[in-house]
Motif scaffolding. Structure first.
Motif, PDB file in Angstrom:
ATOM      1  N   LEU A   1      -5.863  -7.687  -1.796  1.00  0.00           N
ATOM      2  CA  LEU A   1      -4.604  -8.340  -1.435  1.00  0.00           C
ATOM      3  C   LEU A   1      -3.759  -8.692  -2.661  1.00  0.00           C
ATOM      4  O   LEU A   1      -2.535  -8.761  -2.580  1.00  0.00           O
ATOM      5  CB  LEU A   1      -4.922  -9.611  -0.635  1.00  0.00           C
ATOM      6  N   PHE A   2      -4.439  -8.908  -3.793  1.00  0.00           N
ATOM      7  CA  PHE A   2      -3.715  -9.455  -4.932  1.00  0.00           C
ATOM      8  C   PHE A   2      -2.542  -8.596  -5.425  1.00  0.00           C
ATOM      9  O   PHE A   2      -1.464  -9.129  -5.696  1.00  0.00           O
ATOM     10  CB  PHE A   2      -4.658  -9.766  -6.093  1.00  0.00           C
ATOM     11  N   PRO A   3      -2.709  -7.273  -5.542  1.00  0.00           N
ATOM     12  CA  PRO A   3      -1.553  -6.476  -5.995  1.00  0.00           C
ATOM     13  C   PRO A   3      -0.324  -6.692  -5.101  1.00  0.00           C
ATOM     14  O   PRO A   3       0.809  -6.729  -5.589  1.00  0.00           O
ATOM     15  CB  PRO A   3      -2.057  -5.039  -5.881  1.00  0.00           C
ATOM     16  N   LEU A   4      -0.589  -6.873  -3.809  1.00  0.00           N
ATOM     17  CA  LEU A   4       0.495  -7.121  -2.862  1.00  0.00           C
ATOM     18  C   LEU A   4       1.183  -8.451  -3.186  1.00  0.00           C
ATOM     19  O   LEU A   4       2.420  -8.541  -3.226  1.00  0.00           O
ATOM     20  CB  LEU A   4      -0.118  -7.176  -1.465  1.00  0.00           C
ATOM     21  N   ILE A   5       0.366  -9.473  -3.442  1.00  0.00           N
ATOM     22  CA  ILE A   5       0.906 -10.799  -3.748  1.00  0.00           C
ATOM     23  C   ILE A   5       1.679 -10.757  -5.058  1.00  0.00           C
ATOM     24  O   ILE A   5       2.782 -11.276  -5.163  1.00  0.00           O
ATOM     25  CB  ILE A   5      -0.253 -11.823  -3.819  1.00  0.00           C
ATOM     26  N   SER A   6       1.096 -10.099  -6.043  1.00  0.00           N
ATOM     27  CA  SER A   6       1.749 -10.000  -7.349  1.00  0.00           C
ATOM     28  C   SER A   6       3.109  -9.321  -7.208  1.00  0.00           C
ATOM     29  O   SER A   6       4.103  -9.768  -7.769  1.00  0.00           O
ATOM     30  CB  SER A   6       0.858  -9.216  -8.308  1.00  0.00           C
ATOM     31  N   GLU A   7       3.135  -8.238  -6.432  1.00  0.00           N
ATOM     32  CA  GLU A   7       4.394  -7.523  -6.272  1.00  0.00           C
ATOM     33  C   GLU A   7       5.425  -8.384  -5.555  1.00  0.00           C
ATOM     34  O   GLU A   7       6.609  -8.369  -5.898  1.00  0.00           O
ATOM     35  CB  GLU A   7       4.149  -6.225  -5.507  1.00  0.00           C
ATOM     36  N   LEU A   8       4.950  -9.167  -4.567  1.00  0.00           N
ATOM     37  CA  LEU A   8       5.886  -9.993  -3.801  1.00  0.00           C
ATOM     38  C   LEU A   8       6.469 -11.113  -4.645  1.00  0.00           C
ATOM     39  O   LEU A   8       7.650 -11.437  -4.540  1.00  0.00           O
ATOM     40  CB  LEU A   8       5.174 -10.598  -2.590  1.00  0.00           C
ATOM     41  N   PHE A   9       5.626 -11.732  -5.491  1.00  0.00           N
ATOM     42  CA  PHE A   9       6.090 -12.925  -6.191  1.00  0.00           C
ATOM     43  C   PHE A   9       6.653 -12.641  -7.576  1.00  0.00           C
ATOM     44  O   PHE A   9       7.476 -13.390  -8.071  1.00  0.00           O
ATOM     45  CB  PHE A   9       4.969 -13.961  -6.258  1.00  0.00           C
ATOM     46  N   THR A  10       6.181 -11.573  -8.216  1.00  0.00           N
ATOM     47  CA  THR A  10       6.712 -11.307  -9.552  1.00  0.00           C
ATOM     48  C   THR A  10       7.481  -9.991  -9.618  1.00  0.00           C
ATOM     49  O   THR A  10       8.108  -9.691 -10.614  1.00  0.00           O
ATOM     50  CB  THR A  10       5.570 -11.226 -10.584  1.00  0.00           C
ATOM     51  N   GLY A  11       7.405  -9.197  -8.565  1.00  0.00           N
ATOM     52  CA  GLY A  11       8.083  -7.904  -8.585  1.00  0.00           C
ATOM     53  C   GLY A  11       7.344  -6.866  -9.411  1.00  0.00           C
ATOM     54  O   GLY A  11       7.792  -5.738  -9.553  1.00  0.00           O
ATOM     55  N   GLN A  12       6.212  -7.260  -9.990  1.00  0.00           N
ATOM     56  CA  GLN A  12       5.459  -6.339 -10.832  1.00  0.00           C
ATOM     57  C   GLN A  12       4.190  -5.885 -10.131  1.00  0.00           C
ATOM     58  O   GLN A  12       3.451  -6.698  -9.578  1.00  0.00           O
ATOM     59  CB  GLN A  12       5.073  -7.020 -12.146  1.00  0.00           C
ATOM     60  N   LYS A  13       3.949  -4.575 -10.195  1.00  0.00           N
ATOM     61  CA  LYS A  13       2.703  -4.072  -9.627  1.00  0.00           C
ATOM     62  C   LYS A  13       1.578  -4.293 -10.639  1.00  0.00           C
ATOM     63  O   LYS A  13       1.805  -4.252 -11.843  1.00  0.00           O
ATOM     64  CB  LYS A  13       2.831  -2.577  -9.353  1.00  0.00           C
ATOM     65  N   VAL A  14       0.385  -4.547 -10.143  1.00  0.00           N
ATOM     66  CA  VAL A  14      -0.775  -4.595 -11.023  1.00  0.00           C
ATOM     67  C   VAL A  14      -1.882  -3.734 -10.429  1.00  0.00           C
ATOM     68  O   VAL A  14      -1.861  -3.409  -9.247  1.00  0.00           O
ATOM     69  CB  VAL A  14      -1.323  -6.032 -11.222  1.00  0.00           C
ATOM     70  N   THR A  15      -2.834  -3.351 -11.266  1.00  0.00           N
ATOM     71  CA  THR A  15      -3.975  -2.574 -10.812  1.00  0.00           C
ATOM     72  C   THR A  15      -5.197  -3.484 -10.803  1.00  0.00           C
ATOM     73  O   THR A  15      -5.403  -4.230 -11.757  1.00  0.00           O
ATOM     74  CB  THR A  15      -4.250  -1.409 -11.781  1.00  0.00           C
ATOM     75  N   VAL A  16      -5.955  -3.441  -9.724  1.00  0.00           N
ATOM     76  CA  VAL A  16      -7.244  -4.119  -9.725  1.00  0.00           C
ATOM     77  C   VAL A  16      -8.284  -3.015  -9.615  1.00  0.00           C
ATOM     78  O   VAL A  16      -8.495  -2.443  -8.559  1.00  0.00           O
ATOM     79  CB  VAL A  16      -7.367  -5.110  -8.560  1.00  0.00           C
ATOM     80  N   GLY A  17      -8.862  -2.680 -10.753  1.00  0.00           N
ATOM     81  CA  GLY A  17      -9.738  -1.513 -10.819  1.00  0.00           C
ATOM     82  C   GLY A  17     -11.194  -1.867 -10.566  1.00  0.00           C
ATOM     83  O   GLY A  17     -11.550  -3.034 -10.400  1.00  0.00           O
ATOM     84  N   PRO A  18     -12.047  -0.829 -10.541  1.00  0.00           N
ATOM     85  CA  PRO A  18     -13.472  -1.012 -10.257  1.00  0.00           C
ATOM     86  C   PRO A  18     -14.123  -2.066 -11.142  1.00  0.00           C
ATOM     87  O   PRO A  18     -15.000  -2.798 -10.685  1.00  0.00           O
ATOM     88  CB  PRO A  18     -14.075   0.362 -10.564  1.00  0.00           C
ATOM     89  N   ILE A  19     -13.685  -2.149 -12.385  1.00  0.00           N
ATOM     90  CA  ILE A  19     -14.348  -3.048 -13.324  1.00  0.00           C
ATOM     91  C   ILE A  19     -14.292  -4.486 -12.827  1.00  0.00           C
ATOM     92  O   ILE A  19     -15.253  -5.236 -12.962  1.00  0.00           O
ATOM     93  CB  ILE A  19     -13.709  -2.885 -14.731  1.00  0.00           C
TER      94      ILE A  19
END
Lengths: 161, 191, 715
Positions: free
Chosen positions: C420-438
Motif C-alpha cells: 500500500l505504501f507506494p500508493l500512499i506516497s504517490e498520493l501525499f507527496t506525488g512521488q513514486k517509490v519502490t518497495v523491493g524484495p529487500i
C-alpha cells in the motif's frame, strides 16, 4: 532551485570523477558481474518491480551501460547510486530512503507488531486467574486427545521408573 | 455497604470497558474507512490518465542538456509544446523529424518547443538529438518529476499549452504527420 | 497474472459481403453457440440476484418457501455458467476471432489444449471461470443437508449469491467474453456483444495469441488453483456472516466449514507453490518469488488463512477466541477480494490498458460494501461472542497459538503496508517509490524464524497450562539433536549467523515433529502390540488433523531448508562467451559449445545454445538454454537450462536482451543450492494437507469411544 543544485552537484561529481579517474581506475573493463552487483539494487521506472540486472528493455540496457562507464571512470557504488537517484528520483532505489513520509514504512509495522504483542500479553494475563482453581487437570482431560493422555502416562511412567 | 461499593466498582469497571470498546469501535471504523479512502484516491489517480485539457500547466523547470534553466512560468504569452521522449523509444523516432520541422516553421511565431527526455541516459539522448538534428531546447526529466507532474503513461506524449498557461491539446503516441502538429499549434495560437 | 492485451486487427478485416457469404456456412457456430453462451450468462446473473433477494425476503416474511426457492436458484447458477463456459471454450477452440476475447488470447498456431486453457488466460475469461468455480462451490454447499442449520441457509445464500452476482455483473457488463469486434462509423474499433448502430462487424483472420509467458504448465494450473483457493474462502466467510446475522455464534459455523477452509487453504498453497515454480522455470531471473505486489496479493489471504486454521483449533477445543476467529475469517475473505481488486483494477500499475475500465470503481464499491457490512455485523455481535477464557499459566497451548497468530499478522502487516505504501506516497507527496524484495526479506525474516520456533514448541505444549519444566523435559532431546546438527554445519564450513539460526530452527522443528511421530507410534505399539508401520498408519488415521498438521510442518521444514539455501547461498555470474570459451562459477565450469537458431511453424523464433557442464573437471552433461521470440506478440521468453540435483541447481540463462550469436552470446548463470527442497517440501506440504482434509469415512466409532470415556469420567 533544487534541480539546479542537483544538476550542479552531478556535474561536480562527474568532474571529480574525471579528475580522479586515473587514480582509481584499476580495471579498465568492468565485468558484467561488477555491473550487475550495482544494477541488482536499482529499479528502472520503465519496468516496475523488476531489478535492473534482469530487465530486458532498451532503457535498462542503457542504464547498465551507464553503470559500466561510471565504473570505468572509477566511481564507487554509492556515487553511482547517488547519480541515479539524482537523475531519476528516489523510485530507483529498492527501498524508499528513510526521510519525510517514508519513515512510516519502516516505523509502522514494528509499532503495530509491538502493540499487538502488548495487547496479546494483556489478554493472556487477564485470562489467568479469572477463574481461580476452577480449571483442574481432570476437567481438561476429556477434551484432550486420547493419545496425548496415553503419551503423557507413558512418559510419566518412564520418567519415574 | 461493602456490597454496594462492590457494585459501584463493578459499574465503573463496566463503564471503563464500554468506553474502551467505543474507542476500539471508532478506531476500527477509522481504519476501514481510511483504507477505503486511500484505495479510492489511488484508483481515481490511476484512472485519471494524463493531466487534462483545460487544466493549468503544472509548474516545472527544465534543465537543458546545455545547462540552461527554463521555467515554464516564464513562457506566459507564448504557446509551448512539451514533448516527452526517450532515445530507447521506437515510436518517438517516427515523429522526431516532423517535430523539428514544425519547430523551424513556428519558432518565429511566439512558439516554444521543450523536449523532456524521460528515463534516459545522456550519451544516447545526445546521439538521438544529433541524429534527428533537433535544435529546440531539450533536457533530462531530472528525478522523473516533470513526467510525474504531467502523469504521462509512456512516451511519446505531447502537450500543447496556450498563451495563458492552459493545456489545450494532448497527443498520446507519436504524431503521424507534420500537418497534424502544425494544425494543433495553429489552433493554440488562434485561441 | 493478466495479459492486458489490446487487439489491433491490422489488415485482416473481411468485407461485409464476404461476411454474409460466410455466415451462411457458419450460422450455428457464429450465432447460435455464442448467443446461447451470452444468454445463459445473463440468466445466471439474474438468477443469482433473485436467489439473494428471495433469501432475504424469506427471512423477512418468515417464509421457508422463499428461502427454498432461493436455494433452488442458487443451484441453478452452476449449470447456467457451465453452459456459458462450454460456449466460450467452443469459440476458443474453433478460433472465432470476431470475438475480442478469442482474438486476444488465442491464435491459429496454438494447440487445442492451450486454447481450452485460454479460458482463464485473459481478464474476461478468467472472471467467467472464477464465477463458474464459485457457482460450483456454492452449488455443493446448497446440496448439503441443512436440517440442523436451517437458520444459516438464507444468509449463506445471500453472501454467496451476492458475491456471484457482483462478479457476473463485471462479466456481463464490463468484461464480456462474448463481446464481438465492430468497426463504428468513425472508423474506431469497439467491442460489444450486440451490434452498435451503424457499426460493421470485424473478422480478423488470426488472433494475437496467449502471452507466451503464460504458455507453461505451471501457469496453466497456477491460476485455477489460486482461484479455487480464493473462491472456496467464500464458504467459511458466508457461514461466519450467517452465524453473526443469526446470533448463533457458537462453534457450529467453524465445524461446518472446517473442511472448506482447509480445502481453500490447500488450493491457495498449491497455487502459490506452482506460481513459484513457474517463475523459476520461465521468468528467467533465477528465483521463485520476487515479492511483486501481485504475488503478495495472493500471499496475504494465505497468511490470514493460516492464522485462522490454527486459531479455530483453539475455539473448537476450548471455546475461546470467538471474536478473533470471526475477525480472521472476515479478514481472510476481505484480503481475497482486496487482492483481486489490486491485481485487476490497475490501481497498482497505472500503465495497464484496463486501468481505465469501469471495473475499478465497481470493485471498490463491492469492497466497501463487504468491509463495512462485515465490520458492522461483527461490532453488533461483539458482546455475544464473549467466551469463558481462563488459563492457569502464561505458557499454554492457547497462548503459543496466539503468539503464532501474532507473528502471522505481523508478516501480513508488513506485506500489506509494503504494497500500500507506494500508493500512499504517490498520493501525499506525488512521488513514486519502490518497495523491493529487500524490504520484505529483512522485515519478515525474524518473524518467519519466530514461527519456526513456535512450530517446534507449540506441539509439545498442553491446553490450559504448561510448566517450563514439562516443556523442557519434552524439548531437550530434539533441541540437543538440533545443536548437534548445528555443530555439523559449522564443521562443514557454514559461517553465516543468519543461516545457522535458520537451519538450527528448521532442524529443531524437524526433530520435534519426528520425535512426536516416534513417541506416538511407540506408545501405540506397546498398547496394541502392532508392528511399527501399522502403528504409525493407525495412529495417523486416528487423528488425521494432528498428524496431517505435523506432515505439513515437515513440508515447511523442507521448504525452509531450500529457501535458506537459495536466499543465503545463491551465487551468480554473467559473461559474454564465444564458441568454445568457458566460464566458472564456484566448483562448476560451463563451456559454450554451439548455438542454433530457427523459426518454428507456430510463429516463433528459437535460439538454442548447447553448453557443457563440468564440476571440478568431471563432465556432468549438456544443457540447452533457450530464447523463444514470439513474432505475433513481439515478446521473448528465456527458458533456462537447469541441471537439477538434490544438492543444488546449476541454472543457465541465455540473456535475451543481448545479441545472440556464435561469436558472442551472453550467459547468466546461477548456482542455487538446495532449491529442490522447496519443491519437495511443497509436495510433502500438500500431502499433509490432504491427510488433514481427507473426508473421514467413519466418525462414529471414535465418537462412541469418547462418550464411553466421558461416562467413565463421570463415574
Amino acid at each position: 532551485m533544487r534541480d539546479s543544485f542537483v544538476r550542479v552537484f552531478g556535474l561536480a561529481l562527474v568532474l571529480i570523477a574525471l579528475v580522479a579517474a586515473p587514480a582509481f581506475a584499476q580495471d579498465p573493463e568492468p565485468s558484467d558481474d561488477e555491473v550487475n552487483r550495482i544494477a541488482k539494487q536499482l529499479y528502472c521506472p520503465v519496468c516496475p518491480n523488476t531489478p535492473l540486472d534482469v530487465c530486458s528493455t532498451q532503457a535498462c540496457a542503457q542504464w547498465r551501460a551507464t553503470i559500466r562507464e561510471q565504473l570505468e571512470l572509477g566511481w564507487n557504488e554509492d556515487q553511482i547510486r547517488q547519480y541515479f537517484v539524482e537523475q531519476y528520483g528516489d523510485r530507483v532505489l529498492a527501498t524508499p530512503p528513510a526521510r519525510g513520509i517514508n519513515w512510516l514504512i519502516y516505523v509502522l509495522p514494528p509499532v503495530v507488531i509491538i502493540v499487538g504483542g502488548l495487547l496479546l500479553l494483556r489478554t493472556i494475563r487477564s485470562w489467568i486467574g479469572t477463574n481461580n482453581g476452577r480449571l483442574v487437570q481432570e476437567e481438561l482431560l476429556p477434551e484432550k486427545d486420547v493419545y496425548v493422555n496415553q503419551l503423557e502416562d507413558e512418559l510419566r511412567r518412564r520418567e519415574s521408573g | 455497604m461493602e456490597k454496594l461499593s462492590g457494585i459501584q466498582e463493578n459499574r465503573e469497571f463496566v463503564e471503563a470497558r464500554e468506553t474502551s470498546r467505543n474507542w476500539g469501535t471508532m478506531l476500527v471504523w477509522a481504519l476501514v474507512l481510511g483504507l477505503l479512502a486511500i484505495l479510492g484516491l489511488g484508483l481515481a489517480r490511476a484512472q485519471e490518465g494524463p493531466i487534462g485539457i483545460g487544466r493549468n500547466v503544472p509548474e516545472f523547470t527544465l534543465t537543458t542538456f546545455d545547462g540552461e534553466q527554463l521555467n515554464i512560468n516564464k513562457s506566459r504569452g507564448k504557446v509551448v509544446l512539451v514533448n516527452f521522449w526517450a532515445s530507447w523509444c521506437k515510436p518517438c523516432q517516427q515523429e522526431a523529424a516532423e517535430l523539428e520541422e514544425a519547430y523551424q516553421n513556428f519558432k518565429d511565431r511566439d512558439v516554444i518547443f521543450l523536449g523532456v527526455d524521460y528515463v534516459d541516459t545522456e550519451k544516447e539522448a545526445l546521439a538521438y538529438l544529433e541524429k534527428f538534428q533537433i535544435t529546440y531546447a531539450n533536457g533530462p526529466d531530472l528525478g522523473t518529476k516533470i513526467s510525474q507532474a504531467f502523469r504521462i503513461r509512456g512516451v511519446p506524449e505531447t502537450f500543447i499549452i496556450d498563451r495563458n498557461g492552459i493545456i489545450v491539446d494532448i497527443k498520446i503516441g507519436p504524431y503521424t504527420s507534420l500537418a497534424e502538429i502544425e494544425n494543433a499549434l495553429q489552433t493554440a495560437l488562434e485561441q | 497474472m493478466q495479459s492486458g492485451l489490446d487487439f489491433q486487427p491490422g489488415p485482416y478485416i473481411r468485407r461485409q459481403d464476404e461476411y454474409c457469404q460466410w455466415l451462411k456456412g457458419g450460422f450455428l457456430n457464429t450465432f447460435v453457440v455464442p448467443n446461447i453462451g451470452l444468454f445463459s450468462l445473463f440468466l445466471a446473473f439474474l438468477v443469482a440476484i433473485y436467489a439473494a433477494v428471495a433469501a432475504v425476503f424469506g427471512v423477512r416474511q418468515q417464509n421457508p418457501k422463499w428461502i427454498e426457492s432461493g436455494r433452488a436458484a442458487m443451484l441453478l447458477t452452476f449449470p447456467l455458467l457451465s453452459i456459458a463456459c462450454v460456449a466460450l471454450i467452443f469459440l476458443l477452440v474453433t478460433g472465432r476471432y470476431e470475438f475480442k476475447y478469442v482474438a486476444s488470447v488465442t491464435s491459429d498456431t496454438m494447440p487445442t489444449y492451450l486454447r481450452i486453457t485460454s479460458l482463464w488466460g485473459g481478464q474476461a475469461g478468467s472472471l467467467l471461470f472464477w464465477s463458474w468455480l464459485m457457482a460450483a462451490f456454492t452449488g455443493a454447499v446448497g446440496l448439503r443437508k441443512w436440517d440442523r442449520d436451517r437458520e444459516f441457509l438464507p444468509w449463506v445464500i445471500l453472501v454467496t449469491m451476492g458475491t456471484l452476482a457482483f462478479f457476473l455483473l463485471l462479466v456481463v457488463f464490463i468484461e464480456n467474453p462474448f463481446a464481438r469486434l465492430w468497426q463504428s462509423l468513425d472508423g474506431s474499433q469497439i467491442a460489444a456483444p450486440f451490434r452498435p448502430r451503424g457499426a460493421v462487424p470485424l473478422f480478423p483472420s488470426d488472433g494475437i495469441g496467449l502471452n507466451p509467458l503464460l504458455r507453461h504448465l505451471g501457469m496453466i494450473i497456477h491460476p485455477p488453483m489460486l482461484y479455487l483457493g480464493f473462491v472456496s474462502y467464500v464458504i467459511p466467510y458466508a457461514f461466519a456472516i450467517a452465524a453473526l446475522a443469526t446470533g448463533r455464534t457458537d462453534a457450529r459455523w467453524i465445524k461446518l466449514t472446517r473442511r472448506w477452509s482447509l480445502v481453500a487453504w490447500l488450493f491457495l498453497s498449491l497455487g502459490l507453490i506452482l506460481g513459484g515454480r513457474w517463475a523459476y522455470d520461465v521468468l528467467g531471473w533465477g528465483g521463485y518469488w520476487g515479492w511483486d505486489p501481485v504475488e503478495i496479493a495472493a500471499l496475504m489471504p494465505w497468511l490470514a488463512g493460516t492464522a485462522f486454521l490454527h486459531s479455530v483449533m483453539i475455539q473448537e477445543k476450548r471455546g475461546i477466541l470467538k471474536h478473533w476467529n470471526m475477525l480472521l475469517i472476515i479478514l481472510t475473505y476481505a484480503l481475497v477480494i482486496f487482492g483481486t481488486f489490486l491485481t485487476r483494477s490497475g490501481v497498482l500499475s497505472s500503465v495497464h490498458a484496463f486501468a481505465q475500465s469501469a471495473m475499478g470503481p465497481l470493485f471498490l464499491g463491492f469492497i466497501g460494501v463487504t468491509f463495512i457490512s462485515s465490520v458492522a455485523l461483527l461490532i453488533h455481535r461483539w458482546s455475544d461472542l464473549k467466551g469463558e477464557n481462563h488459563l492457569d499459566s502464561v505458557i499454554s497451548r492457547e497462548s503459543l497459538f496466539l503468539l503464532n497468530n501474532l507473528l502471522f499478522m505481523g508478516i501480513l502487516v508488513i506485506c500489506f503496508w509494503g504494497v500500500l505504501f507506494p500508493l500512499i506516497s504517490e498520493l501525499f507527496t506525488g512521488q513514486k517509490v519502490t518497495v523491493g524484495p529487500i524490504f520484505y526479506k529483512r522485515a519478515t525474516a525474524p518473524l518467519w524464524g519466530g514461527i519456526l520456533l513456535l512450530m517446534g514448541i507449540a506441539p509439545l505444549s498442553v491446553y490450559g497450562r504448561t510448566s517450563w519444566q514439562r516443556l523442557g523435559s519434552a524439548l531437550w532431546k530434539p533441541a540437543l539433536a538440533a545443536l548437534i546438527f548445528e555443530f555439523i554445519l559449522v564443521v562443514q564450513g557454514v559461517r553465516s549467523i543468519a543461516a545457522l539460526i535458520g537451519y538450527g530452527l528448521a532442524a529443531f522443528v524437524a526433530f520435534v515433529t519426528l520425535y512426536e511421530f516416534w513417541r506416538g507410534t511407540k506408545a501405540r505399539r506397546k498398547r496394541h502390540k502392532e508392528s511399527f508401520p501399522t502403528a504409525l498408519w493407525r495412529m495417523a488415521r486416528r487423528n488425521r488433523r494432528r498428524y496431517g498438521g505435523y506432515v505439513i510442518h515437515l513440508g515447511i521444514v523442507l521448504m525452509a531448508f531450500g529457501i535458506i539455501g537459495i536466499e543465503m547461498f545463491q551465487t551468480e555470474t554473467q559473461a559474454t562467451l564465444a564458441q568454445g570459451e568457458q566460464l566458472t562459477l564456484g566448483r562448476y565450469t560451463m563451456v559454450f559449445d554451439s548455438l542454433s537458431e530457427w523459426d518454428t511453424n507456430e510463429g516463433r523464433n528459437v535460439a538454442r545454445a548447447v553448453v557443457q557442464i563440468y564440476r571440478e573437471d568431471k563432465f556432468l552433461g549438456e544443457l540447452y538454454p533457450r530464447r523463444d521470440f514470439y513474432y505475433a506478440s513481439q515478446q521473448s521468453m528465456t527458458i533456462p537450462g537447469v541441471r537439477s540435483t538434490l544438492e543444488d541447481d546449476f541454472y543457465v540463462l541465455l540473456v535475451g536482451w543481448e545479441p545472440i550469436a556464435a561469436q558472442g552470446t551472453t550467459f547468466k548463470v546461477y548456482h542455487n543450492p538446495l532449491v529442490n527442497f522447496i519443491w519437495m517440501g511443497g509436495f510433502v506440504f500438500i500431502l499433509g494437507t490432504l491427510v488433514a482434509a481427507w473426508p473421514e469415512r467413519e466418525s462414529l466409532p471414535s465418537r462412541k469411544r469418547v462418550s464411553t470415556r466421558g461416562a467413565l469420567m463421570r463415574a
